[in-house]
Design a protein around this motif. Structure first.
Motif, PDB file in Angstrom:
ATOM      1  N   VAL A 108      -1.132   0.106  -7.052  1.00  0.00           N
ATOM      2  CA  VAL A 108      -1.761  -0.831  -6.104  1.00  0.00           C
ATOM      3  C   VAL A 108      -0.717  -1.310  -5.088  1.00  0.00           C
ATOM      4  O   VAL A 108      -0.964  -1.350  -3.879  1.00  0.00           O
ATOM      5  CB  VAL A 108      -2.356  -2.039  -6.853  1.00  0.00           C
ATOM      6  CG1 VAL A 108      -2.956  -3.039  -5.871  1.00  0.00           C
ATOM      7  CG2 VAL A 108      -3.410  -1.579  -7.846  1.00  0.00           C
ATOM      8  N   LEU A 109       0.471  -1.646  -5.574  1.00  0.00           N
ATOM      9  CA  LEU A 109       1.531  -2.110  -4.667  1.00  0.00           C
ATOM     10  C   LEU A 109       1.977  -1.015  -3.717  1.00  0.00           C
ATOM     11  O   LEU A 109       2.287  -1.271  -2.554  1.00  0.00           O
ATOM     12  CB  LEU A 109       2.745  -2.565  -5.490  1.00  0.00           C
ATOM     13  CG  LEU A 109       2.720  -3.955  -6.103  1.00  0.00           C
ATOM     14  CD1 LEU A 109       3.995  -4.202  -6.873  1.00  0.00           C
ATOM     15  CD2 LEU A 109       2.559  -5.018  -5.029  1.00  0.00           C
ATOM     16  N   LEU A 110       2.010   0.232  -4.224  1.00  0.00           N
ATOM     17  CA  LEU A 110       2.530   1.347  -3.426  1.00  0.00           C
ATOM     18  C   LEU A 110       1.404   2.143  -2.767  1.00  0.00           C
ATOM     19  O   LEU A 110       1.627   3.252  -2.286  1.00  0.00           O
ATOM     20  CB  LEU A 110       3.362   2.273  -4.322  1.00  0.00           C
ATOM     21  CG  LEU A 110       4.564   1.611  -5.016  1.00  0.00           C
ATOM     22  CD1 LEU A 110       5.200   2.549  -6.020  1.00  0.00           C
ATOM     23  CD2 LEU A 110       5.600   1.173  -3.984  1.00  0.00           C
ATOM     24  N   ASP A 111       0.213   1.577  -2.740  1.00  0.00           N
ATOM     25  CA  ASP A 111      -0.947   2.269  -2.166  1.00  0.00           C
ATOM     26  C   ASP A 111      -0.810   2.379  -0.644  1.00  0.00           C
ATOM     27  O   ASP A 111      -0.569   1.389   0.040  1.00  0.00           O
ATOM     28  CB  ASP A 111      -2.218   1.490  -2.526  1.00  0.00           C
ATOM     29  CG  ASP A 111      -3.475   2.281  -2.203  1.00  0.00           C
ATOM     30  OD1 ASP A 111      -3.338   3.456  -1.807  1.00  0.00           O
ATOM     31  OD2 ASP A 111      -4.577   1.725  -2.338  1.00  0.00           O
ATOM     32  N   VAL A 112      -0.958   3.599  -0.145  1.00  0.00           N
ATOM     33  CA  VAL A 112      -0.870   3.794   1.311  1.00  0.00           C
ATOM     34  C   VAL A 112      -2.190   4.323   1.883  1.00  0.00           C
ATOM     35  O   VAL A 112      -2.275   4.640   3.070  1.00  0.00           O
ATOM     36  CB  VAL A 112       0.274   4.791   1.664  1.00  0.00           C
ATOM     37  CG1 VAL A 112       1.626   4.175   1.398  1.00  0.00           C
ATOM     38  CG2 VAL A 112       0.128   6.095   0.886  1.00  0.00           C
ATOM     39  N   ARG A 113      -3.218   4.396   1.024  1.00  0.00           N
ATOM     40  CA  ARG A 113      -4.482   5.005   1.475  1.00  0.00           C
ATOM     41  C   ARG A 113      -5.198   4.173   2.529  1.00  0.00           C
ATOM     42  O   ARG A 113      -5.904   4.705   3.370  1.00  0.00           O
ATOM     43  CB  ARG A 113      -5.411   5.212   0.270  1.00  0.00           C
ATOM     44  CG  ARG A 113      -4.945   6.299  -0.663  1.00  0.00           C
ATOM     45  CD  ARG A 113      -5.807   6.368  -1.889  1.00  0.00           C
ATOM     46  NE  ARG A 113      -5.789   5.116  -2.616  1.00  0.00           N
ATOM     47  CZ  ARG A 113      -6.495   4.893  -3.716  1.00  0.00           C
ATOM     48  NH1 ARG A 113      -7.271   5.834  -4.201  1.00  0.00           N
ATOM     49  NH2 ARG A 113      -6.422   3.726  -4.332  1.00  0.00           N
ATOM     50  N   ASP A 114      -4.988   2.819   2.472  1.00  0.00           N
ATOM     51  CA  ASP A 114      -5.716   1.979   3.432  1.00  0.00           C
ATOM     52  C   ASP A 114      -4.926   1.717   4.712  1.00  0.00           C
ATOM     53  O   ASP A 114      -5.348   0.960   5.569  1.00  0.00           O
ATOM     54  CB  ASP A 114      -6.107   0.653   2.773  1.00  0.00           C
ATOM     55  CG  ASP A 114      -4.913  -0.059   2.163  1.00  0.00           C
ATOM     56  OD1 ASP A 114      -3.793   0.421   2.372  1.00  0.00           O
ATOM     57  OD2 ASP A 114      -5.117  -1.075   1.476  1.00  0.00           O
ATOM     58  N   LYS A 115      -3.763   2.361   4.836  1.00  0.00           N
ATOM     59  CA  LYS A 115      -2.923   2.093   6.013  1.00  0.00           C
ATOM     60  C   LYS A 115      -3.623   2.508   7.313  1.00  0.00           C
ATOM     61  O   LYS A 115      -3.549   1.820   8.323  1.00  0.00           O
ATOM     62  CB  LYS A 115      -1.589   2.838   5.888  1.00  0.00           C
ATOM     63  CG  LYS A 115      -0.523   2.035   5.160  1.00  0.00           C
ATOM     64  CD  LYS A 115       0.819   2.654   5.318  1.00  0.00           C
ATOM     65  CE  LYS A 115       1.911   1.653   5.002  1.00  0.00           C
ATOM     66  NZ  LYS A 115       1.879   0.458   5.793  1.00  0.00           N
TER      67      LYS A 115
END
Length: 550
Positions: A108-115
């Motif tokens: 969750v912290l390293l999630d980049v999908r919503d960038k």
């Protein structure tokens, strides 16, 4: 989208977020979307009709934490040695929170999908970062609540209202400490590494953290000494680096009126370190979000690595070409899939450490030479405790959608799929750990234990077969999403771990008789050979679930 209770509670701190320069309204909308998506994490369209499940599966799995929390009660109610009792309690709480943080919420912290969605909107990096950390904190609060609700109520009735208030305050600072310091550690790694190396380093950091938590817990216990049936505490400077003692200190200070300088120092650390960490994280949030973009880049060309060793093992262990194909496939997945390594490698690390922890305990009363003449080599069975976890994880993959290949490929013997994968698991994960431990144990206990080590290996293979039969649920390997790991069932895993105890008892009985170990070896070999043939018959009679690509 419904208005979540957690967001209503969060609104009480609206002014605090605004003071930190965070767009509260935007953060609340991001959180509402994320929480709504979490409720839809198990889409029924991918489930079998018979397994239709609604709602947030994470929340439904919290009961197991409530069960674990019962083990805190004896430490709370027995006696008034607060610094010892509550340091152990907070040590356990930190263990649960840190392992959950690393295994379940790092993504969750390293999630980049919503960038691509959020960065095209007028939302600051600070607000996006705050949304992520609050999202994690909401779930960590659920886990902590499930874990400590019963112990907190017990503390109210056994020690009174003030004790309970100190307990709750300690829990709040402990959660902040775990979540924010983990985030700062990731920030440090993101700043100094990039590309594929960054992804590998993050994986190694997560594994080291998991192992470090176990080692830290052992160091915590050794901070106290058992004298005349009482646990006594003597301050040493290195205790300042053991956080659970910080959170045991307020009870000793306020309830036992122990106003020594070091006790006051622990309390100051318990309060100030999480607050300083939050301040640093708030200042560095935009940098964290910027550096996350490195995870989206692939700066290095991948070199094709030689798989000659895997090829050799495939030829040695597999009789059929079809089985060799799935051996190589499973070996490659285990080597390359980071999420699989994150779920499995901490268990491997603990398997290496646990036998030595118990031998280290023995060194308190005996010399190494004295230990070498006894049966303490049976501690090596602790490495078999990893088997239920790694066999279960063989079902999951981040690239599970590719499992349609199993259904379309012309597989002659379906049993080859899992027999090849299980052999790869034993060769790639179990045997190297056992070999490493065996080298050290032979140095300690001499070559007299060689037959015993072979028995441990055969017991490990036997336990692998038992675990496979009970947990595989007729699924192809690497065919389910890691989102389903919450369904694994902690109770079932605990019971499967007890199978190791059955083999230990059998080994102990065999050692009572002269040459009994050799009879035991023959029996184990026969059980493994017959068991393997029964579980994976040479004719393709095993049919895995055709709808397993979830």
């Amino acid at each position: 989208m419904r208005n979540f209770q957690s967001l209503k509670f969060l609104a009480l701190f609206k002014n605090m977020f605004i003071k930190f320069g965070i767009d509260y309204e935007a953060m609340q909308k991001i959180l509402r979307v994320k929480l709504t998506m979490d409720e839809r994490r198990v889409p029924t369209i991918f489930n079998d009709a018979k397994k239709k499940k609604d709602g947030n599966q994470f929340l439904k799995s919290l009961w197991i934490y409530g069960l674990y929390g019962i083990m805190l009660i004896p430490f709370i109610v027995l006696g008034d040695n607060y610094i010892f009792q509550m340091s152990i309690v907070f040590g356990m709480i930190m263990f649960i929170l840190m392992t959950s943080m690393i295994s379940d919420f790092s993504t969750v912290l390293l999630d980049v999908r919503d960038k691509n969605i959020l960065q095209t909107k007028p939302i600051s990096g600070k607000t996006i970062g705050a949304a992520k950390i609050v999202h994690v904190m909401i779930y960590m609060t659920f886990i902590t609540g499930a874990f400590v609700t019963i112990p907190v109520l017990v503390s109210l009735f056994s020690h009174g209202f003030i004790f309970m208030l100190i307990f709750l305050a300690g829990l709040l600072f402990t959660m902040l400490f775990v979540v924010v310091l983990t985030s700062l550690l990731y920030l440090f790694v993101l700043r100094f590494f990039d590309g594929e190396r960054l992804k590998d380093i993050i994986n190694y950091v997560q594994i080291l953290l998991s192992v470090g938590v176990i080692v830290g817990y052992q160091i915590l216990i050794r901070s106290f000494e058992f004298v005349d049936l009482n646990m006594t505490y003597t301050f040493s400077w290195w205790h300042l680096f053991i956080p659970p003692i910080w959170y045991g200190a307020p009870f000793e200070l306020l309830l036992a009126h122990n106003f020594t300088n070091y006790m006051i120092g622990f309390v100051v650390l318990a309060v100030c370190i999480p607050l300083i960490a939050i301040y640093c994280y708030a200042r560095l949030m935009p940098s964290f979000e910027r550096n996350l973009e490195k995870l989206m880049s692939d700066t290095k060309k991948r070199k094709k690595k030689s798989n000659r060793l895997d090829e050799l093992w495939a030829r040695i262990t597999c009789r059929r070409n079809e089985e060799r194909v799935f051996f190589r496939f499973a070996a490659l997945m285990m080597k390359q899939e980071r999420e699989f390594k994150l779920k499995v490698y901490p268990a491997l690390g603990m398997s290496i450490i646990f036998p030595f922890i118990f031998i280290f305990n023995e060194l308190r009363d005996r010399t190494l030479a004295d230990i070498g003449t006894g049966n303490s080599f049976l501690f090596i069975y602790f490495c078999n405790l990893m088997i239920p976890n790694i066999v279960l994880m063989l079902r999951y993959s981040g690239n599970y959608k590719g499992s349609w290949l199993f259904k379309t490929a012309p597989i002659y013997q379906v049993s080859s799929v899992y027999s090849g994968a299980l052999k790869a698991l034993l060769v790639k994960l179990y045997v190297p750990v056992l070999f490493l431990l065996s080298c050290v144990f032979i140095w300690i206990f001499s070559v007299r234990i060689l037959p015993d080590l072979v028995a441990v290996l055969l017991a490990g293979i036997g336990q692998t077969l038992v675990t496979y039969k009970l947990v595989n649920d007729e699924e192809y390997p690497f065919s389910k999403s890691f989102e389903f790991t919450q369904e694994a069932g902690g109770a079932k895993m605990l019971l499967l771990s007890l199978v190791t105890g059955v083999f230990v008892v059998g080994h102990l009985i065999a050692n009572v008789f002269e040459y009994g170990i050799y009879v035991y070896l023959v029996l184990l070999l026969a059980v493994v050979l017959i068991g393997w043939r029964m579980v994976f018959p040479s004719k393709g009679s095993i049919e895995f679930a055709r709808g397993s690509g979830k």
